[in-house]
Design a protein around this motif. Structure first.
Motif, short mmCIF file in Angstrom:
data_model
loop_
_atom_site.label_atom_id
_atom_site.label_comp_id
_atom_site.label_asym_id
_atom_site.label_seq_id
_atom_site.Cartn_x
_atom_site.Cartn_y
_atom_site.Cartn_z
N SER A 157 -3.58 -8.97 2.09
CA SER A 157 -3.69 -7.96 2.84
C SER A 157 -4.98 -7.29 2.62
O SER A 157 -5.72 -7.52 1.70
CB SER A 157 -2.67 -7.10 2.55
OG SER A 157 -1.31 -7.37 2.73
N ILE A 158 -5.41 -6.54 3.66
CA ILE A 158 -6.65 -5.58 3.87
C ILE A 158 -6.31 -4.31 3.16
O ILE A 158 -5.21 -3.80 3.53
CB ILE A 158 -7.33 -5.77 4.85
CG1 ILE A 158 -7.91 -6.90 5.43
CG2 ILE A 158 -8.33 -4.48 5.24
CD1 ILE A 158 -8.45 -7.16 6.67
N TYR A 159 -7.02 -3.78 2.54
CA TYR A 159 -6.61 -2.21 1.93
C TYR A 159 -7.86 -1.33 1.59
O TYR A 159 -8.78 -1.87 1.57
CB TYR A 159 -5.64 -2.26 0.64
CG TYR A 159 -6.63 -2.90 -0.69
CD1 TYR A 159 -7.07 -2.03 -1.34
CD2 TYR A 159 -6.56 -4.25 -0.61
CE1 TYR A 159 -7.71 -2.33 -2.60
CE2 TYR A 159 -7.38 -4.60 -1.85
CZ TYR A 159 -7.92 -3.71 -2.70
OH TYR A 159 -8.61 -4.13 -3.82
N ASP B 44 -14.19 2.42 2.65
CA ASP B 44 -14.47 0.85 2.64
C ASP B 44 -13.27 0.03 2.09
O ASP B 44 -12.53 0.51 1.44
CB ASP B 44 -15.39 0.71 1.27
CG ASP B 44 -16.63 1.60 1.36
OD1 ASP B 44 -17.16 1.61 2.46
OD2 ASP B 44 -17.29 2.06 0.54
N TRP B 45 -13.23 -0.93 3.13
CA TRP B 45 -12.04 -1.77 3.18
C TRP B 45 -12.25 -3.14 1.96
O TRP B 45 -13.62 -3.53 2.11
CB TRP B 45 -11.67 -2.34 4.53
CG TRP B 45 -11.29 -1.32 5.44
CD1 TRP B 45 -12.00 -0.47 6.22
CD2 TRP B 45 -9.67 -1.08 5.74
NE1 TRP B 45 -11.22 0.51 7.05
CE2 TRP B 45 -9.86 0.03 6.56
CE3 TRP B 45 -8.74 -1.67 5.29
CZ2 TRP B 45 -8.65 0.59 7.06
CZ3 TRP B 45 -7.32 -0.87 5.59
CH2 TRP B 45 -7.43 0.10 6.82
N ARG B 46 -11.04 -3.48 1.21
CA ARG B 46 -11.18 -4.65 0.66
C ARG B 46 -10.24 -5.63 1.20
O ARG B 46 -9.22 -5.27 2.09
CB ARG B 46 -11.26 -4.32 -0.64
CG ARG B 46 -12.10 -3.29 -1.25
CD ARG B 46 -12.19 -3.13 -2.85
NE ARG B 46 -12.60 -4.45 -3.62
CZ ARG B 46 -13.71 -5.02 -3.84
NH1 ARG B 46 -14.63 -4.24 -3.33
NH2 ARG B 46 -13.89 -6.17 -4.43
N ILE B 47 -10.44 -6.85 0.74
CA ILE B 47 -9.03 -7.90 1.01
C ILE B 47 -8.69 -8.51 -0.23
O ILE B 47 -9.68 -8.94 -0.94
CB ILE B 47 -9.79 -9.08 2.12
CG1 ILE B 47 -8.66 -10.03 2.54
CG2 ILE B 47 -10.90 -9.58 1.46
CD1 ILE B 47 -8.82 -10.47 3.70
N GLU B 48 -7.70 -8.78 -0.42
CA GLU B 48 -6.77 -9.50 -1.50
C GLU B 48 -7.27 -11.17 -1.42
O GLU B 48 -6.93 -11.46 -0.26
CB GLU B 48 -5.37 -9.14 -1.50
CG GLU B 48 -4.88 -7.95 -1.73
CD GLU B 48 -3.51 -7.61 -1.67
OE1 GLU B 48 -2.85 -8.41 -0.92
OE2 GLU B 48 -3.07 -6.59 -1.96
N TYR C 237 -3.22 4.26 -1.23
CA TYR C 237 -3.89 3.35 -0.58
C TYR C 237 -3.56 3.31 0.91
O TYR C 237 -2.06 3.55 1.28
CB TYR C 237 -3.93 1.92 -1.09
CG TYR C 237 -4.51 1.92 -2.62
CD1 TYR C 237 -5.88 1.55 -2.35
CD2 TYR C 237 -4.11 2.48 -3.73
CE1 TYR C 237 -6.46 1.40 -3.70
CE2 TYR C 237 -4.78 2.24 -4.80
CZ TYR C 237 -6.00 1.70 -4.87
OH TYR C 237 -6.85 1.80 -6.02
N ARG C 238 -4.26 2.98 1.94
CA ARG C 238 -3.64 2.22 3.24
C ARG C 238 -3.81 0.66 3.14
O ARG C 238 -4.92 0.26 2.83
CB ARG C 238 -4.58 2.82 4.31
CG ARG C 238 -3.97 2.51 5.53
CD ARG C 238 -4.62 3.13 6.83
NE ARG C 238 -4.20 2.80 8.05
CZ ARG C 238 -3.00 3.16 8.63
NH1 ARG C 238 -2.26 3.98 7.96
NH2 ARG C 238 -2.51 2.65 9.79
N ARG C 239 -2.70 0.08 3.42
CA ARG C 239 -2.43 -1.22 3.47
C ARG C 239 -2.03 -1.99 4.92
O ARG C 239 -1.54 -1.39 5.39
CB ARG C 239 -1.67 -2.02 2.23
CG ARG C 239 -2.05 -1.23 1.01
CD ARG C 239 -0.78 -1.73 -0.24
NE ARG C 239 -1.26 -3.22 -0.24
CZ ARG C 239 -2.04 -3.63 -1.31
NH1 ARG C 239 -2.72 -2.74 -2.04
NH2 ARG C 239 -2.19 -5.01 -1.51
N TRP C 240 -2.64 -3.14 4.95
CA TRP C 240 -2.31 -3.75 6.46
C TRP C 240 -2.52 -5.25 6.15
O TRP C 240 -3.42 -5.88 5.59
CB TRP C 240 -3.65 -3.23 7.39
CG TRP C 240 -3.37 -3.96 8.80
CD1 TRP C 240 -2.21 -4.03 9.39
CD2 TRP C 240 -4.66 -4.32 9.42
NE1 TRP C 240 -2.65 -4.64 10.55
CE2 TRP C 240 -4.06 -4.89 10.66
CE3 TRP C 240 -5.74 -4.49 8.93
CZ2 TRP C 240 -4.83 -5.56 11.50
CZ3 TRP C 240 -6.48 -5.20 9.88
CH2 TRP C 240 -6.21 -5.61 11.36
#
Length: 529
Positions: free
Chosen positions: A17-19, A26-30, A209-212
């Protein structure tokens, strides 16, 4: 490419996911690596480099993982949105990223599961700027103002003064053409903007956090061919895609000619005795620090990635214009030599430049545009072509005719026109009275440089024109558009001539009056006798 805090030969196993933190944009990705390690996420700016089963910090040689396949897309509107966990391949369905979205479709009696973020990576995420902009609703409109003339199939893209579009994107023909597709092809733009729409609709706030789970609507992509690699299960006739390598026959339904107006661009006017600016430097060993931002100054370091081969069936013609001219000057960077010797000790950031940045800037080089676009440059040689027609009337037979792009060379800039388009060379192999000659004409319409037409007499019957002309083109670029006399004296001793051009209109260097063309042809014909 070597990332900080990652073990050597680390393979990307899962992409999740992106969070982002609610108090941070600033978005990050798992990302899960094999072997498992402490680092389990990357900045979204690294999406360009992240594909399943790809090896990071490679010390040993690694072939691309997976089974290779080629498909031609029929209709993406029939593709289904399915989670990876629905894939019938058991080992894939049990992965930790099984809740991420994929496209499911059938081709040649095989059911494909294509992770949506992989298709978006190949189509859109070629640099950090677009990766970030994709997450912002209305982001494109905040960066660009578009004026379109549908009747003339022309558009002007105004890069707004507040735009943070990187300089290397503005200068690159390949990246600019892809950006034009995103901006002006209505279907491509709809697809790109669906990313932020899904993020708003389906993202959720959990704790701080916001997760998607990444999701978007694909472009139509009718008759587009893809080369893939992935996990193929013969018994289940199922294919899970790791990575896309080639995108062929992409269609641009927007204007054919696109002018990018860049308020920060000044057409360079070379000063006497001043060398051209070099391209960004390349390196192999420096580390990418995924946690830090780059400084808003200095040159970009280039990290080479496995290439994505792109081609448009109808490539657009883009130009870059700005406000007037500037005097080009380049003073030696006294720290450059010292820095080059210590590159392996340096850390770089591949994120977007900012005044808050602390590290030198680096960019990924991934896109290779193989579009057949030479027809866009034929008009630059109209006068030359008319002069050759006069030679034919005088008895010359044209054996071969071509237009070629001068070879791109790191550290040199003259293989490009000032608007970022390739500089081309017109080639004619002709015969008269049993003897073969070659005429070479280089487009210098963007500058005050005057380069005469070069006439070469074939020195032997088995002469390898292809090999020798390529070497000549490289020397021409290295010498900043001066015919290389030492090479010509060696290969064509007393068998070459440089024929000056007639005077041209200062406002249109590609146009000559008919009488000037005839005099040009007469003068050249005299050298054939």
């Amino acid at each position: 490419m070597n990332f900080k805090e990652i073990e050597n030969n680390s393979r990307i196993r899962e992409i999740g996911s992106i969070y982002r933190r609610l108090d941070n944009s600033d978005w990050r990705i798992e990302v899960k690596l094999d072997p498992r390690q402490k680092k389990e996420s990357f900045s979204i700016s690294q999406l360009t480099a992240l594909a399943r089963r790809r090896v990071l910090n490679a010390v040993d040689n690694h072939n691309p993982a997976g089974y290779k396949s080629s498909i031609t897309i029929g209709d993406t509107t029939q593709w289904e949105h399915r989670q990876i966990g629905e894939c019938p391949i058991t080992s894939v369905a049990k992965q930790g990223d099984r809740h991420q979205w994929s496209f499911c479709f059938e081709s040649n009696d095989i059911v494909y599961y294509l992770p949506q973020i992989e298709l978006a990576r190949v189509l859109f995420f070629h640099y950090a700027y677009l990766s970030r902009l994709a997450m912002i609703p209305g982001g494109l409109s905040e960066e660009f103002d578009i004026q379109e003339n549908e009747a003339e199939k022309y558009a002007k893209v105004n890069i707004l003064p507040t735009s943070s579009l990187p300089k290397y994107v503005r200068e690159s023909l390949e990246l600019r053409r892809l950006l034009a597709w995103v901006l002006l092809d209505k279907d491509a733009r709809r697809s790109f903007e669906s990313i932020s729409s899904y993020q708003l609709k389906e993202g959720s706030d959990v704790g701080n956090y916001r997760r998607w789970s990444f999701r978007f609507d694909p472009p139509v992509l009718n008759h587009v061919s893809l080369k893939l690699c992935g996990h193929f299960d013969r018994d289940r006739r199922a294919f899970f895609v790791y990575e896309i390598h080639d995108v062929k026959n992409l269609v641009h339904t927007g204007p054919e000619q696109i002018e990018f107006f860049d308020p920060g661009f000044r057409t360079p006017m070379s000063a006497k005795g001043v060398g051209a600016e070099s391209n960004p430097r390349s390196a192999e060993q420096p580390l990418i620090d995924d946690e830090e931002l780059p400084k808003n100054e200095g040159k970009d370091l280039i990290f080479q990635l496995p290439s994505i081969n792109f081609s448009f069936s109808n490539p657009t013609y883009t130009t870059r214009t700005g406000m007037g001219n500037r005097l080009s000057s380049r003073t030696p960077d006294t720290s450059e030599a010292e820095e080059s010797q210590n590159l392996e000790k340096l850390e770089f950031s591949t994120d977007e430049r900012t005044i808050r940045g602390q590290l030198p800037s680096a960019v990924f080089n991934v896109l290779e545009d193989h579009s057949d676009d030479l027809h866009h440059y034929i008009h630059r040689f109209e006068a030359f072509a008319e002069m050759v027609e006069v030679l034919q009337d005088k008895g010359c037979v044209i054996l071969e005719s071509a237009i070629k792009k001068l070879p791109a060379m790191a550290g040199f800039s003259k293989f490009l026109m000032t608007d970022g388009n390739p500089r081309c060379l017109a080639f004619r192999l002709l015969r008269i009275r049993g003897q073969n000659f070659v005429l070479l004409e280089v487009d210098t319409s963007d500058s005050k440089t005057k380069l005469s037409t070069l006439l070469l007499k074939q020195p032997s019957t088995d002469f390898d024109w292809k090999k020798e002309l390529y070497l000549l083109e490289k020397l021409l670029v290295k010498s900043s558009l001066v015919w290389p006399k030492k090479y010509l004296d060696e290969i064509f001793p007393s068998h070459y001539d440089r024929i000056p051009h007639p005077r041209t209109n200062s406002f249109n260097k590609t146009f000559l009056e008919p009488h000037s063309i005839r005099r040009w042809a007469d003068r050249l014909y005299s050298y054939l006798n």
